[in-house]
Design an enzyme around this catalytic site. Structure first.
Site, PDB file in Angstrom:
ATOM      1  N   ASP A   1      68.324 100.243   7.474  1.00 33.28           N
ATOM      2  CA  ASP A   1      69.177  99.445   8.357  1.00 33.28           C
ATOM      3  C   ASP A   1      68.787  97.977   8.357  1.00 33.28           C
ATOM      4  O   ASP A   1      69.611  97.110   8.671  1.00 33.28           O
ATOM      5  CB  ASP A   1      69.101 100.016   9.780  1.00 33.28           C
ATOM      6  CG  ASP A   1      70.026  99.300  10.739  1.00 33.28           C
ATOM      7  OD1 ASP A   1      71.245  99.321  10.502  1.00 33.28           O
ATOM      8  OD2 ASP A   1      69.530  98.699  11.711  1.00 33.28           O
TER       9      ASP A   1
ATOM     10  N   LEU B   1      74.092  97.068  16.903  1.00 30.29           N
ATOM     11  CA  LEU B   1      75.007  95.970  16.600  1.00 30.29           C
ATOM     12  C   LEU B   1      74.641  95.212  15.327  1.00 30.29           C
ATOM     13  O   LEU B   1      75.336  94.264  14.965  1.00 30.29           O
ATOM     14  CB  LEU B   1      75.031  94.989  17.777  1.00 30.29           C
ATOM     15  CG  LEU B   1      75.631  95.535  19.083  1.00 30.29           C
ATOM     16  CD1 LEU B   1      75.500  94.500  20.188  1.00 30.29           C
ATOM     17  CD2 LEU B   1      77.088  95.924  18.882  1.00 30.29           C
ATOM     18  N   ARG B   2      73.547  95.622  14.666  1.00 31.44           N
ATOM     19  CA  ARG B   2      73.171  94.901  13.455  1.00 31.44           C
ATOM     20  C   ARG B   2      74.269  94.994  12.405  1.00 31.44           C
ATOM     21  O   ARG B   2      74.554  94.028  11.686  1.00 31.44           O
ATOM     22  CB  ARG B   2      71.851  95.426  12.903  1.00 31.44           C
ATOM     23  CG  ARG B   2      71.350  94.622  11.711  1.00 31.44           C
ATOM     24  CD  ARG B   2      69.994  95.076  11.218  1.00 31.44           C
ATOM     25  NE  ARG B   2      68.945  94.607  12.115  1.00 31.44           N
ATOM     26  CZ  ARG B   2      68.106  95.396  12.764  1.00 31.44           C
ATOM     27  NH1 ARG B   2      68.205  96.694  12.628  1.00 31.44           N
ATOM     28  NH2 ARG B   2      67.187  94.903  13.552  1.00 31.44           N
ATOM     29  N   GLY B   3      74.907  96.140  12.310  1.00 32.80           N
ATOM     30  CA  GLY B   3      75.995  96.305  11.354  1.00 32.80           C
ATOM     31  C   GLY B   3      77.148  95.349  11.621  1.00 32.80           C
ATOM     32  O   GLY B   3      77.733  94.777  10.690  1.00 32.80           O
TER      33      GLY B   3
ATOM     34  N   VAL C   1      76.013  91.770  10.556  1.00 31.09           N
ATOM     35  CA  VAL C   1      75.975  91.610   9.102  1.00 31.09           C
ATOM     36  C   VAL C   1      77.391  91.578   8.528  1.00 31.09           C
ATOM     37  O   VAL C   1      77.694  90.792   7.621  1.00 31.09           O
ATOM     38  CB  VAL C   1      75.141  92.733   8.462  1.00 31.09           C
ATOM     39  CG1 VAL C   1      75.243  92.667   6.939  1.00 31.09           C
ATOM     40  CG2 VAL C   1      73.688  92.625   8.887  1.00 31.09           C
TER      41      VAL C   1
END
Length: 655
Positions: free
Chosen positions: A202, A283-285, A288
């Site tokens: 991730d 929320l990293r997705g 990005v």
């Protein structure tokens, strides 16, 4: 300087060629345009130009300005660059140089990665000076980690944290230093050699899967270009110099356009919808995806994000974030993505009764409308056929370890001497590990008189240096020897056995082990899976195993011994853990019981650590697996006690 293979010469690396950039080249270019994306993880089989393309990337990036003499590549345009060599005067000299590509070897130590005190100056002059590591050298450049899945987990954690923060703080060896660490991290890996943990997956911004083309013409063209490069590297590079310069100019324009690209609230909401639909945690997705969409718009020369930018961003940023369980393969359902992101001008809907509509009702060719067999149900069987059943969900398995103290690669199973862990003592400086200052001074102290010391600093020599001996954990080769004969073929028993194996594989995954699988039935044993770091492949192979026939137990044990012999030739530090899953019966060949006991004694004499998991069930038990464990000098474990929870219950009951 060695000539590198040109970026546009790699198939899929020229944006002006038919088809443009492929996903691997596009992901690298987008990460170079917007380093905040978080880098790229490239997964694929060997021989697919992963390393070639990454090394070529630095050649097509625009050169950068740096403060002359600064070891941390500070940007002279920054008002307050984060560099221990600063502050710099307003009229500091500036030099222009190419972007650096820094390679991190798999065997690198923490000192090499982060930096440490300058040992020679500390011991010789008594001056504490920080010597930068690879992350400092990679600032404003590219950090390339080949076989990143084989890198020690704590090093992966460190470099991914630095990449995410854009800075590195080193607090060790009497130094406290903070410096900029903004770089594009690129990792390549072969999934057959083992996977990254989902938490580390991730942390990479983008991921792509690559494979060799299946079109013979494309394969021939790739070989033709490689042979031409090997014959005349400079001449071959000259053929692609114009294409490289054009690509460099386009990347520079995209970097300049990037801050002006508009990402609307509508686009942000759509990104949220996509991530929610694909069940992406955290929320990293989303972040990005947003950065990638903006970078792709800049790459295309647009000043606003559109649907195609969102599609590309989702395709590159989300596949590895959908991985829910350790044995799940990364992937993205592009049909589902098409439903979420219809083209901006999709045209009229097709006529359901027209030529593009659904096929008329009726059986499909080859019986395509037939319902698939229920999962876990045995396949249709006739005389002499075997049955296949699936495992249930794995549970937390108890820990089995190898006896003694090893020196294998870092992992989480058995005790070993490692470069990290508890400090247990000191040894000569050729041993990997941190400097043991006290032991170094103690080794030098008795010789100060003969070296002519009269007051002042201690006189040290190279043979005085001592490094810390640390004890941590190593990874092991876990070799599963699985009885798949007729006595194990009952559906309920085989389901329990496969569930136990799946649970032990999950434990091996978490402990960074390599695994191999031998099965035996009929008259012979078979190496179903050679030693590999990919427990996912092992899980698939074992799920496909069927049971039936007689029980050649001796052949299974002898094949296991041969596998271990070969692995020890490849890696003398390999310490195997043999896990035999059987009910102990031996029914194939002449004197099957005697031969199996002789094979077990032969393995025991070689000093292998072993576990016998007794798969016998029912009220009337013969206890043959316990006898086998005695001959093998192995730990005996009934099948239900493979579960850590079951073992805990037994201990509590005995208290």
């Amino acid at each position: 300087m060695q000539q590198l293979y040109p970026f546009p010469a790699v198939l899929g690396g020229d944006p002006d060629a038919p088809g443009g950039l492929d996903d691997m080249a596009l992901a690298l270019v987008l990460s170079a345009i917007s380093p905040g994306i978080g880098g790229v993880l490239i997964r694929g089989e060997k021989g697919t130009a992963k390393s070639t393309l990454v090394r070529a990337l630095a050649q097509v990036l625009p050169p950068i300005d740096v403060v002359s003499g600064d070891r941390f590549s500070s940007d002279p345009a920054e008002a307050h660059p984060l560099s221990p060599d600063g502050p710099f005067p307003a009229d500091a000299d500036v030099e222009t140089r190419p972007v650096r590509l820094v390679e991190l070897p798999v065997g690198a130590t923490e000192d090499r990665l982060l930096g440490s005190i300058h040992l020679e100056r500390a011991l010789g002059d008594g001056v504490v000076e920080f010597e930068p590591g690879l992350l400092a050298r990679a600032n404003r450049g590219i950090l390339y980690v080949d076989e990143v899945n084989l890198l020690a987990d704590h090093l992966v954690d460190l470099l991914l944290d630095a990449a995410a923060m854009g800075r590195l703080t080193v607090e060790r060896d009497s130094v406290s230093v903070t410096h900029a660490a903004r770089f594009v991290i690129v990792g390549t890996m072969n999934p057959e050699e083992g996977e990254l943990r989902p938490q580390l997956l991730d942390r990479f911004g983008l991921t792509v899967e690559v494979s060799a083309p299946r079109d013979p013409a494309l394969r021939a063209e790739a070989v033709r270009r490689r042979l031409a490069f090997d014959a005349d590297p400079e001449g071959f590079a000259g053929r692609f110099a114009a294409a490289e310069e054009k690509l460099r100019a386009r990347i520079r324009q995209a970097q300049q356009l990037l801050p002006r690209v508009l990402l609307t609230d509508t686009a942000l909401v759509k990104i949220g919808e996509i991530c929610a639909a694909f069940d992406v945690d955290g929320l990293r997705g989303d972040i990005v995806c947003a950065r990638t969409a903006v970078a792709h718009a800049a790459w295309q020369g647009r000043d606003a994000v559109n649907v195609e930018d969102l599609r590309v961003a989702a395709r590159l940023a989300l596949p590895h974030r959908r991985r829910r369980k350790p044995f799940d393969a990364p992937g993205l359902d592009e049909a589902e993505l098409d439903e979420l992101l219809p083209p901006e001008d999709s045209g009229p809907e097709p006529d359901p009764d027209g030529p593009d509509g659904p096929e008329p009702d009726g059986p499909e060719p080859d019986g395509g409308n037939a319902a698939p067999p229920e999962q876990g149900a045995p396949a249709p069987s006739g005389p002499g056929s075997t049955s296949t059943v699936a495992a249930d969900s794995p549970y937390r398995a108890r820990l089995f370890t190898v006896d003694g103290l090893g020196a294998g690669r870092a992992g989480r199973r058995s005790r070993a001497r490692t470069s990290s862990g508890r400090r247990m003592g000191a040894t000569a400086a050729n041993f990997a590990g941190g400097l043991h200052l006290f032991e170094t001074l103690r080794a030098a102290a008795p010789h100060q008189g003969t070296r002519g010391r009269i007051g002042g600093r201690m006189i040290l020599r190279a043979d005085d240096l001592r490094r810390a001996v640390r004890e941590g954990r190593e990874a092991n080769l876990v070799l599963f020897v699985v009885d798949t004969s007729g006595s194990m073929a009952a559906a309920e028993r085989m389901r329990h056995v496969k569930t136990a194996i799946a649970s032990l594989l999950l434990d091996a995954y978490r402990r960074r082990d390599r695994v191999a699988v031998v099965t035996f039935r009929g008259t012979q044993a078979e190496l179903v899976l050679p030693a590999t770091g990919s427990v996912e492949i092992a899980a698939v192979r074992l799920d496909e195993v069927s049971a039936g026939g007689r029980t050649p137990l001796a052949e299974g044990l002898l094949e296991a011994g041969e596998v271990i012999r070969r692995e020890r030739l490849r890696d003398p530090a390999c310490r195997p853990l043999l896990v035999v899953l059987t009910d102990g019966r031996a029914t194939s060949g002449d004197d099957p019981v005697g031969r199996s006991h002789q094979a077990a004694i032969h393995l025991a004499d070689q000093g292998f650590s072993a576990v016998v998991v007794d798969c016998e069930n029912g009220r009337m038990r013969l206890g043959l697996a316990r006898t086998l464990a005695d001959r093998l000098r192995a730990e005996y474990v009934p099948l239900p006690q493979v579960s850590a929870e079951a073992l805990t219950d037994i201990v509590k009951g005995a208290a």
